[in-house]
Design an enzyme around this catalytic site. Sequence first.
Site, short mmCIF file in Angstrom:
data_model
loop_
_atom_site.label_atom_id
_atom_site.label_comp_id
_atom_site.label_asym_id
_atom_site.label_seq_id
_atom_site.Cartn_x
_atom_site.Cartn_y
_atom_site.Cartn_z
N ASP A 78 -3.84 -5.75 2.17
CA ASP A 78 -4.59 -5.00 3.20
C ASP A 78 -4.47 -3.49 3.05
OD1 ASP A 78 -5.19 -7.49 4.22
OD2 ASP A 78 -3.46 -7.48 5.57
N GLU A 79 -4.32 -3.02 1.83
CA GLU A 79 -4.17 -1.59 1.58
C GLU A 79 -5.51 -0.85 1.74
OE1 GLU A 79 -3.31 -3.97 -0.55
OE2 GLU A 79 -1.17 -3.83 -0.96
N LYS A 108 -8.38 -2.22 -0.31
CA LYS A 108 -9.00 -2.48 -1.62
C LYS A 108 -10.52 -2.59 -1.51
CE LYS A 108 -6.36 -6.13 -1.91
NZ LYS A 108 -5.40 -5.94 -0.80
N GLY A 140 -9.02 -10.80 2.85
CA GLY A 140 -10.04 -10.29 3.76
C GLY A 140 -10.24 -8.83 3.38
N HIS A 141 -11.34 -8.54 2.72
CA HIS A 141 -11.59 -7.18 2.23
C HIS A 141 -12.69 -6.55 3.08
CE1 HIS A 141 -9.83 -8.26 -1.98
NE2 HIS A 141 -8.96 -8.38 -1.00
N THR A 185 -1.96 -18.19 5.26
CA THR A 185 -3.22 -18.05 5.99
C THR A 185 -3.84 -19.42 6.28
OG1 THR A 185 -4.43 -17.88 3.90
CG2 THR A 185 -3.73 -15.81 4.91
N GLN A 205 -4.74 -9.54 -2.30
CA GLN A 205 -3.34 -9.48 -1.85
C GLN A 205 -2.70 -8.18 -2.35
OE1 GLN A 205 -4.34 -12.90 -3.23
NE2 GLN A 205 -5.12 -12.91 -1.16
N THR A 227 2.28 -15.11 -2.13
CA THR A 227 1.16 -16.02 -2.32
C THR A 227 1.38 -16.76 -3.65
OG1 THR A 227 -1.24 -16.23 -2.19
CG2 THR A 227 -0.40 -14.31 -3.39
N ALA A 281 -7.66 -9.26 8.58
CA ALA A 281 -9.11 -9.42 8.47
C ALA A 281 -9.49 -10.89 8.28
CB ALA A 281 -9.63 -8.58 7.30
N THR A 282 -8.54 -11.73 7.90
CA THR A 282 -8.83 -13.15 7.68
C THR A 282 -8.38 -14.00 8.86
OG1 THR A 282 -8.76 -12.94 5.30
CG2 THR A 282 -8.30 -15.13 6.16
N VAL A 321 -9.42 8.76 4.77
CA VAL A 321 -9.07 9.24 6.12
C VAL A 321 -9.83 8.50 7.22
CG1 VAL A 321 -8.30 11.54 5.38
CG2 VAL A 321 -10.73 11.16 5.87
P1 GDP Z 1 -7.97 -4.98 1.82
O1 GDP Z 1 -7.59 -6.40 2.06
O2 GDP Z 1 -7.03 -4.28 0.90
O3 GDP Z 1 -9.41 -4.81 1.39
O4 GDP Z 1 -7.83 -4.24 3.23
P2 GDP Z 1 -8.30 -4.81 4.66
O5 GDP Z 1 -9.77 -4.71 4.75
O6 GDP Z 1 -7.70 -6.13 4.95
O7 GDP Z 1 -7.57 -3.81 5.64
C1 GDP Z 1 -7.78 -2.45 5.60
C2 GDP Z 1 -8.29 -2.03 6.99
O8 GDP Z 1 -8.18 -0.64 7.12
C3 GDP Z 1 -9.76 -2.34 7.21
O9 GDP Z 1 -9.95 -2.60 8.57
C4 GDP Z 1 -10.44 -1.06 6.78
O10 GDP Z 1 -11.70 -0.89 7.43
C5 GDP Z 1 -9.46 -0.04 7.28
N1 GDP Z 1 -9.37 1.21 6.49
C6 GDP Z 1 -9.49 1.38 5.16
N2 GDP Z 1 -9.22 2.67 4.84
C7 GDP Z 1 -8.92 3.30 5.98
C8 GDP Z 1 -8.52 4.64 6.30
O11 GDP Z 1 -8.36 5.51 5.44
N3 GDP Z 1 -8.27 4.92 7.61
C9 GDP Z 1 -8.41 3.99 8.60
N4 GDP Z 1 -8.14 4.36 9.85
N5 GDP Z 1 -8.78 2.74 8.33
C10 GDP Z 1 -9.03 2.39 7.05
P1 IMO Z 2 -5.88 -9.15 1.06
O1 IMO Z 2 -6.57 -9.40 -0.24
C1 IMO Z 2 -2.29 -9.63 3.49
C2 IMO Z 2 -0.02 -13.34 2.96
C3 IMO Z 2 0.00 -14.32 4.12
C4 IMO Z 2 1.36 -14.96 3.90
C5 IMO Z 2 1.46 -15.04 2.39
C6 IMO Z 2 1.05 -16.38 1.80
O2 IMO Z 2 -6.77 -9.06 2.24
O3 IMO Z 2 -4.96 -7.97 0.93
P2 IMO Z 2 -1.24 -17.67 1.48
O4 IMO Z 2 -2.34 -17.97 2.42
O5 IMO Z 2 -1.66 -16.84 0.31
O6 IMO Z 2 -0.49 -18.88 1.07
O7 IMO Z 2 -0.20 -16.77 2.33
O8 IMO Z 2 0.60 -14.04 1.89
N1 IMO Z 2 -1.37 -12.96 2.49
C7 IMO Z 2 -1.93 -11.76 2.74
N2 IMO Z 2 -1.49 -10.71 3.46
N3 IMO Z 2 -3.46 -9.55 2.84
C8 IMO Z 2 -3.91 -10.58 2.08
O9 IMO Z 2 -5.00 -10.47 1.29
C9 IMO Z 2 -3.15 -11.77 2.04
N4 IMO Z 2 -3.32 -12.97 1.45
C10 IMO Z 2 -2.21 -13.67 1.72
O10 IMO Z 2 -0.09 -13.65 5.35
O11 IMO Z 2 2.36 -14.10 4.36
MG MG Z 3 -7.16 -7.68 3.67
#
Ligand code: GDP
Ligand code: IMO
Ligand code: MG
Length: 423
Positions: free
Chosen positions: A13-14, A16, A40-41, A129, A224, A239, A299-300, A413
């Site tokens: 959830d960085e 990506k 969940g991207h 998940t 992940q 995972t 997000a998932t 930002v």
């Molecule tokens: P991913 O799984 O790495 O694609 O990241 P996620 O989508 O799960 O989680 C990132 C969350 O942070 C999402 O809700 C994005 O819309 C949000 N986001 C991404 N970049 C920024 C940022 O620079 N600032 C803020 N406030 N939110 C951000």
């Molecule tokens: P994205 O791509 C954050 C975590 C789960 C659990 C562990 C194992 O959005 O960054 P799994 O369902 O893979 O067997 O779960 O990994 N996990 C994530 N955490 N972002 C994800 O994906 C994740 N996918 C799995 O919460 O701790």
């Molecule tokens: Mg995510």
Amino acid sequence: MSVDLLLGLQWGDEGKGKIVDLLTESYDIIARFQGGPNAGHTLEFDGIKHVLHTIPSGIFHPSAINLIGNGVVIDPVIFKKELEKLSPYNIDFSTKLFLSKKAHLILPTHRLLDAASEASKGKGKIGSTLKGIGPTYMDKTGRNGMRVGDILTKRWKDSYKALTQKHLKMLDFYNVDLEYDLGELETQFFESIESFKKCKIVDSENFLNKAQEAGKKILAEGAQGSLLDVDFGTYPFVTSSTTTAAGACTGLGIAPNRIKEVFGIFKAYTTRVGSGPFPTELFDDVGKRIAKIGNEFGATTGRARRCGWIDLVALKYAIQVNGVTQLMMMKGDVLSGIDTIKVCNQYKTEHGVIHHFPFDINNESISPQYIEIPGWKEDITQVNLVEKLPKNFIDYIKFLERELDTPIKIVSVGPDRKQTILR
Ligand code: GDP
Ligand code: IMO
Ligand code: MG
């Protein structure tokens, strides 16, 4: 002829999805290499937020081909729903969305096995998940799995039945209470699998290698994060796939010497969803504030994400294992208004102070040591030039760059595509 690679350096959830979407205009092909609908991207542009689980994050760009590689596991039911959600955008999936014949399928019983395994672990559960990820990769490496290419053969339903029968026996072994209607789940599964035919089913490793020979630019999209990698993450709270750079080679059939830039994404702080150790986790008001302003919900699964300070010990480890060449720092805006920001730069353990990421980082044996950095008050969500950022924020970036010995090329930002600053 080279491939760039983008992956998360923390526990997922960085951000990506946002950055892949942003970078897609410079690439011809976006290829997901591992994971499945546990991901969940999130992408945001034109005031609309999109969440993708299986489909690569380049799908909204008119020119790019998006490929789901052999290293990915696909749940047809979730995949079909994703396609349906994209229907307002008139995307021609037959020319824009490619599926690898070698990608493995998540069966309904894989999801049930995931739930049973977690239920049987009680308090020690991984916090999966519940998308069936672990059981599907177990069948892959156990050489029992079913792949996208199988559905093009006549006998695939026989193989499906045999595997499902085996899973039902395994469910008996777990002996936990699970309510399900297999007939209904199967009807949904078989209906959904038809949606694969809307896409192009290919020998993806050949496709990608030919594309390279033709001079096409490829970006591999990770899911992940590095600390969830099955080998290098905080095992067993990980995972079941290789989320680190090597996973792009095995998950796409791309040779290691073809990889050029490795983009490593991290948040200006740390989050984790699910169970497992997290040395810099915050349990105070600052942690709550970060969670609220950062909208830290999965997000998932919608679960609350645990929040904490940035951890340089873990980040340096992730940079090393992945060979990161450029960094991208996300969500710096969330820290605005915090007087003092803490940065963990070493761990105190029972054997003394260490600077490397140890075998076991369980919370009892590790106490993170911090450096304090002055915060900034300004709202930075509308800033679009480096020069206009507050001095303390720039100092924070420069400090991290020095510590991590890697340039931070993108600073995000806000969630929108436009809220991105190139350095
Ligand atoms: P991913 O799984 O790495 O694609 O990241 P996620 O989508 O799960 O989680 C990132 C969350 O942070 C999402 O809700 C994005 O819309 C949000 N986001 C991404 N970049 C920024 C940022 O620079 N600032 C803020 N406030 N939110 C951000
Ligand atoms: P994205 O791509 C954050 C975590 C789960 C659990 C562990 C194992 O959005 O960054 P799994 O369902 O893979 O067997 O779960 O990994 N996990 C994530 N955490 N972002 C994800 O994906 C994740 N996918 C799995 O919460 O701790
Ligand atoms: Mg995510």
